[in-house]
Motif scaffolding. Structure first.
Motif: not given
Length: 421
Positions: A240-252, A316-325
């Motif tokens: 949950e925190i990681g998704l929020s970081m990916a959206i708002y922190l340009k470093q991720v 809004k995220a600029k990076g890439h996601f790997l969702f694991i379910v």
């Protein structure tokens, strides 16, 4: 003479071991047992029985288990089917640097019934396997800089390497087992605590993204870290925190999200003047099964909420996601939440995602050969949370996803070098 071998006898915990018995009577029925004692003194056991071939050999790489804790050809079955003697105990390595888990494997020349899993008689043969969480040369640095509470794992050698933040869920504390393994495979990895550790509250009143930005900047400043961005690996509340970081922190720029929601689940996320309120839950939908294990995965509305204020603006995220379910997760309905997040990305013309969805896998998808933890306690939340999962498919999911996690991080954190004309 009967011999039991395990090759290698000392290796990383995420690497396979070749187990073989020789010198048996042809077609003899034998029982193989594995056990280890964790750092709290809890014992974990597993067993399976096999039939020797015509030359008196049993090779777990090729021969099927005929019964016990699993059946069929599973070379590492004795490891991932380990079960605790104490109900709700989770196998978790605390001291990753100084000692391995020692797994004793014993062979008995007769089948043992399921009601007799523990044996006091001497085995026909035995071998001990050391399972390490850190490779030789990896260093661990305790981080107490500003607000950051973490451990940094740095691989040996010269040159820069991809940087990764590793976070676990709402149970809190500082868990280092996955970070040390990632460092053992060539990542500079920061195991980051976010609750329930030292001066961090057990149940925070908000998720302050500036804390995580501070951690990201700290990692990027390390001379060993290859920028300009970092990755993260996260599960549950950490995801949950990681998704929020990916959206708002340009470093991720590369985010692995394991069984997490696509919205704030209990407390607001705050970043400077921005406040994201949590989605409301329906506590009356909490269920308890016949074993007293509590299921939480129904407490949030499962309909598509990407247009609601509570969903993270993942587009809004600029990076890439790997969702694991894990589709058998009983704590979070990650399959629905990942689907909602992906549909939201699609509608905004994004293709920056990959989904790995595993039938039969539970919530605690960890590195390979880690035993399934079907239930445990989370401080301040519940003493019997049901994580779900079925042993065999969960083990397969862990083995497959671990390779994919590393491939994903390398792909998006390592620049492509093009040839010169």
């Amino acid at each position: 003479m009967v011999q039991l071998t395990a090759t290698p006898t000392s290796t990383l915990v995420d690497e396979p071991v070749h187990i073989r018995a020789t010198g048996l009577a042809p077609f003899r029925l034998v029982s193989l047992h594995a056990s280890l004692q964790d750092e709290k003194g809890t014992f974990f056991h597993s067993w399976a029985y096999y039939r020797a071939n015509e030359v008196g050999e049993v090779d777990l790489d090729h021969d099927p288990a005929l019964g016990g804790d699993y059946t069929g050809v599973h070379p590492m079955g004795l490891f991932w089917s380990l079960k605790p003697e104490i109900f709700l105990a989770r196998l978790c390595k605390r001291d990753v640097m100084n000692s391995p888990f020692k797994v004793q494997i014993k062979l008995y020349d007769k089948r043992l019934l399921p009601i007799q899993p523990k044996v006091t008689s001497a085995p026909t043969a035995s071998v001990t396997v050391e399972r390490w969480y850190v490779a030789s040369g990896v260093t661990r640095i305790q981080v107490r800089e500003g607000r950051i509470r973490a451990s940094l794992f740095v691989p040996p050698g010269n040159g820069q390497l991809p940087g990764v933040i590793d976070m676990f869920g709402g149970s809190g504390g500082l868990l280092e087992s996955r970070a040390s393994l990632l460092a053992s495979h060539g990542f500079v990895c920061l195991a980051l605590a976010h609750c329930g550790f030292e001066d961090l509250p057990i149940q925070p009143e908000k998720i302050d993204l500036e804390y995580f930005e501070e951690a990201a900047n700290f990692l990027l400043k390390h001379p060993k870290v290859l920028g300009p961005g970092i990755g993260l690996v996260s599960v549950c509340r950490g995801a949950e925190i990681g998704l929020s970081m990916a959206i708002y922190l340009k470093q991720v720029v590369a985010s692995v999200l394991i069984n997490g929601p696509n919205f704030p689940i209990s407390v607001p996320h705050v970043y400077h003047d921005l406040i994201l309120k949590p989605r409301s839950s329906s506590i009356e939908l909490i269920r308890s099964n016949s074993y007293g294990l509590v299921d939480f995965y129904r407490v949030f509305d499962e309909s598509n909420h990407e247009e609601s204020h509570s969903a993270f603006p993942i587009e809004k995220a600029k990076g890439h996601f790997l969702f694991i379910v894990g589709e058998a997760d009983k704590n979070i309905n990650g399959k629905v939440f990942a689907k909602n997040a992906i549909e939201q990305l699609k509608r905004h013309g994004k293709n920056n995602w990959t989904l790995l969805s595993y039938p039969g896998a539970g919530h605690m998808i960890e590195p390979p050969y880690t035993p399934l933890c079907i239930a445990s306690a989370v401080r301040g939340v519940c003493s019997t949370i049901h994580w779900g999962g079925e042993v065999v498919p969960h083990a397969a999911a862990q083995e497959h996803s671990w390779k994919e996690i590393q491939n994903f991080l390398r792909k998006h954190l390592t620049p492509v070098v093009t040839g010169q004309i």
